[in-house]
Design a protein around this motif. Structure first.
Motif, mmCIF file in Angstrom:
data_model
loop_
_atom_site.group_PDB
_atom_site.id
_atom_site.type_symbol
_atom_site.label_atom_id
_atom_site.label_comp_id
_atom_site.label_asym_id
_atom_site.label_seq_id
_atom_site.Cartn_x
_atom_site.Cartn_y
_atom_site.Cartn_z
ATOM 1 N N MET A 27 6.414 6.632 8.225
ATOM 2 C CA MET A 27 5.209 6.452 7.418
ATOM 3 C C MET A 27 4.655 5.030 7.493
ATOM 4 S SD MET A 27 4.637 9.431 6.183
ATOM 5 C CE MET A 27 5.411 10.196 7.626
ATOM 6 N N ARG A 28 5.147 4.234 8.414
ATOM 7 C CA ARG A 28 4.679 2.846 8.532
ATOM 8 C C ARG A 28 3.153 2.804 8.709
ATOM 9 N NH1 ARG A 28 7.385 -1.774 9.670
ATOM 10 N NH2 ARG A 28 9.294 -0.622 10.169
ATOM 11 N N ARG A 29 2.536 1.909 7.932
ATOM 12 C CA ARG A 29 1.079 1.701 7.943
ATOM 13 C C ARG A 29 0.303 2.954 7.542
ATOM 14 N NH1 ARG A 29 2.822 -0.806 12.675
ATOM 15 N NH2 ARG A 29 2.876 -3.087 12.526
ATOM 16 N N LYS A 30 0.907 3.800 6.731
ATOM 17 C CA LYS A 30 0.218 5.010 6.286
ATOM 18 C C LYS A 30 0.106 5.045 4.759
ATOM 19 C CE LYS A 30 1.067 8.279 10.047
ATOM 20 N NZ LYS A 30 1.257 7.276 11.084
ATOM 21 N N ARG A 31 -0.917 5.778 4.312
ATOM 22 C CA ARG A 31 -1.074 6.073 2.881
ATOM 23 C C ARG A 31 -0.756 7.553 2.662
ATOM 24 N NH1 ARG A 31 -6.878 4.801 0.863
ATOM 25 N NH2 ARG A 31 -5.905 5.357 -1.134
ATOM 26 N N ILE A 32 0.145 7.819 1.720
ATOM 27 C CA ILE A 32 0.467 9.189 1.311
ATOM 28 C C ILE A 32 -0.032 9.329 -0.120
ATOM 29 C CG2 ILE A 32 2.297 10.893 1.013
ATOM 30 C CD1 ILE A 32 4.092 8.863 2.612
ATOM 31 N N ASP A 54 6.910 -4.259 3.352
ATOM 32 C CA ASP A 54 7.382 -4.515 4.717
ATOM 33 C C ASP A 54 7.017 -3.389 5.678
ATOM 34 O OD1 ASP A 54 8.448 -6.992 4.069
ATOM 35 O OD2 ASP A 54 10.392 -6.147 3.506
ATOM 36 N N PHE A 55 6.774 -2.207 5.133
ATOM 37 C CA PHE A 55 6.401 -1.060 5.965
ATOM 38 C C PHE A 55 4.891 -0.829 5.953
ATOM 39 C CE2 PHE A 55 10.805 -0.428 4.816
ATOM 40 C CZ PHE A 55 11.384 0.060 5.967
ATOM 41 N N GLU A 56 4.184 -1.574 5.099
ATOM 42 C CA GLU A 56 2.742 -1.373 4.919
ATOM 43 C C GLU A 56 2.441 0.094 4.572
ATOM 44 O OE1 GLU A 56 0.197 -3.579 7.822
ATOM 45 O OE2 GLU A 56 2.135 -4.026 8.779
ATOM 46 N N THR A 57 3.326 0.645 3.745
ATOM 47 C CA THR A 57 3.223 2.053 3.339
ATOM 48 C C THR A 57 2.921 2.128 1.858
ATOM 49 O OG1 THR A 57 4.815 2.751 5.026
ATOM 50 C CG2 THR A 57 4.492 4.235 3.160
ATOM 51 N N SER A 58 2.041 3.040 1.471
ATOM 52 C CA SER A 58 1.824 3.300 0.043
ATOM 53 C C SER A 58 2.041 4.775 -0.243
ATOM 54 C CB SER A 58 0.414 2.874 -0.389
ATOM 55 O OG SER A 58 -0.573 3.676 0.222
ATOM 56 N N VAL A 90 -7.111 8.228 3.127
ATOM 57 C CA VAL A 90 -5.682 8.526 2.998
ATOM 58 C C VAL A 90 -5.215 9.280 4.243
ATOM 59 C CG1 VAL A 90 -3.951 9.730 1.619
ATOM 60 C CG2 VAL A 90 -5.846 8.544 0.482
ATOM 61 N N ASP A 91 -4.018 8.959 4.728
ATOM 62 C CA ASP A 91 -3.497 9.594 5.941
ATOM 63 C C ASP A 91 -2.882 10.962 5.669
ATOM 64 O OD1 ASP A 91 -3.741 7.291 7.992
ATOM 65 O OD2 ASP A 91 -2.752 6.354 6.281
ATOM 66 N N ILE A 92 -2.176 11.095 4.540
ATOM 67 C CA ILE A 92 -1.503 12.354 4.197
ATOM 68 C C ILE A 92 -1.860 12.698 2.756
ATOM 69 C CG2 ILE A 92 0.717 13.510 3.868
ATOM 70 C CD1 ILE A 92 1.767 11.372 6.002
ATOM 71 N N LEU A 93 -2.512 13.825 2.556
ATOM 72 C CA LEU A 93 -2.908 14.289 1.233
ATOM 73 C C LEU A 93 -2.121 15.541 0.872
ATOM 74 C CD1 LEU A 93 -6.763 13.820 1.552
ATOM 75 C CD2 LEU A 93 -5.375 12.822 -0.281
ATOM 76 N N VAL A 94 -1.482 15.519 -0.296
ATOM 77 C CA VAL A 94 -0.735 16.674 -0.801
ATOM 78 C C VAL A 94 -1.371 17.080 -2.128
ATOM 79 C CG1 VAL A 94 1.519 17.597 -1.433
ATOM 80 C CG2 VAL A 94 1.364 15.747 0.259
#
Length: 389
Positions: free
Chosen positions: A129-134, A177-181, A218-222
């Motif tokens: 999930m690096r550099r991704k928004r979930i 550090d992963f640029e993940t949210s 957003v990269d992944i929408l649930v």
């Protein structure tokens, strides 16, 4: 054939959106007592006859051989994957801290028939999930799942390298550090619920943008949306429904639900790029609150099977019909049947901390049989989600 998720592809159209009944949202967020969950707990829309959802086969080749939705709960001493000291848990779901005397409900793993779901690996997940928004979008049960996902990953993120930010109805955990949210957006009805004249609540079945503006980029929408559509007149989420210039005081809830989902589906079709965004719709989380919520009180083990022939709940029929007509490929993650076996997994009366005197009179308190203790059942939903992603 896999029933866990479905890749639904066909024709154009359909859209929907989000909503903002902040009273129940804020109560759940701040860990208030279980008798404040009446709005979500009064109605049981899923009884023992509504336990299995017969989901359409997935077209996703890599998952063809595994039906993740059909299986059994297996006791596993290596669980849970975190404990209730996780700082991101609200009081309402920390059942151990709130005095629940048993802990076996934390140690069950979902084992699909003929295959297995990989154990959640926090570093591996964050790496992917690096550099991704979930973003998880929905009601307080989706918030339940968001807290689970944050607790599953946060222990491998260094102190000082994780933070939480707020933007309107959205809350985001950042692994710097992963640029993940990993984000949660409050939208229990997906479409817009607004205050009208005389403070009347008007649910706009064809409006979405006030909610959907938070979903852009957003990269992944649930998504999830089911419970708030099925409240009784006494606990209804709205006073009036509106579509265009038409106002309805009474409308069949499933007709309203379909209209709201169509609005959501149209927004997804028109605004999202399948090359950039993954969209998943999680099926409804079952409630066990028959008999005023006491169906889940003092339950200590999962059910091994259902006593009645299961049938498909109306909500699932409506949802699948809308998804089939979308252009955008949406995965349907089916957690309904597996979770219906877990009467033991709810907070019941342990949705708040109680002193010794209160513990002597547990039946004086409302039992929350809708949300889930953490660690617990939503952790397995997130293992499934990780396997999908």
């Amino acid at each position: 054939m896999p029933f866990w998720l479905q890749w639904l592809n066909p024709n154009p159209t359909h859209s929907a959106s989000s909503s903002s009944c902040l009273s129940v949202f804020l109560r759940f967020f701040h860990g208030k007592s279980s008798d404040e969950f009446d709005l979500e707990d009064e109605l049981s829309w899923l009884d023992e006859k509504d336990d299995e959802v017969n989901v359409v086969q997935s077209r996703h080749e890599s998952l063809r051989s595994c039906d993740f939705s059909s299986g059994k709960w297996v006791y596993d001493q290596s669980y849970p994957l975190y404990d209730s000291s996780c700082p991101y848990l609200t009081t309402a779901v920390t059942c151990q801290k709130n005095g629940r005397p048993d802990s076996d409900y934390e140690k069950w793993k979902w084992k699909p028939n003929g295959c297995s779901i990989p154990r959640f690996d926090s570093l591996e997940f964050l790496g992917r999930m690096r550099r991704k928004r979930i973003m998880l979008v929905g009601d307080s049960i989706m918030r339940n799942q968001w807290e689970s996902l944050v607790c599953l990953v946060q222990s491998v993120v260094s102190n000082g390298r994780k933070t939480v930010t707020y933007d309107g109805p959205s809350t985001a955990f950042h692994a710097l550090d992963f640029e993940t949210s990993i984000e949660f957006c409050w939208a229990p009805l997906l479409v817009e619920l607004k205050k009208g004249p005389q403070n009347k609540r008007i649910l706009h079945l064809d409006l979405i943008e006030e909610n959907a503006k938070y979903w852009r980029g957003v990269d992944i929408l649930v998504f999830d949306s089911a419970h708030w559509w099925t409240h009784s007149d006494q606990w209804s989420s709205w006073d009036f429904l509106m579509e265009g210039n038409n106002i309805f005081r009474n409308l069949n809830p499933m007709v309203a639900y379909e209209k709201g989902l169509i609005t959501w589906a149209k927004w997804v079709d028109l605004n999202l790029d399948r090359r950039k965004t993954r969209v998943i719709f999680r099926s409804m989380s079952p409630r066990h609150n028959r008999d005023n919520g006491w169906k889940c009180y003092n339950q200590r083990q999962p059910l091994q099977f259902f006593r009645h022939q299961p049938h498909v709940p109306e909500q699932m029929v409506v949802l699948k019909g809308v998804l089939r007509r979308m252009r955008f490929p949406v995965y349907l993650q089916d957690v309904t049947m597996m979770s219906a076996l877990r009467k033991d997994g709810h907070p019941s009366v342990y949705a708040r901390a109680m002193d010794q005197k209160e513990m002597q009179h547990l039946r004086d308190y409302t039992s929350d049989c809708s949300h889930w203790c953490l660690p617990g059942v939503p952790d397995l939903w997130n293992e499934m989600l990780s396997a999908l992603l």
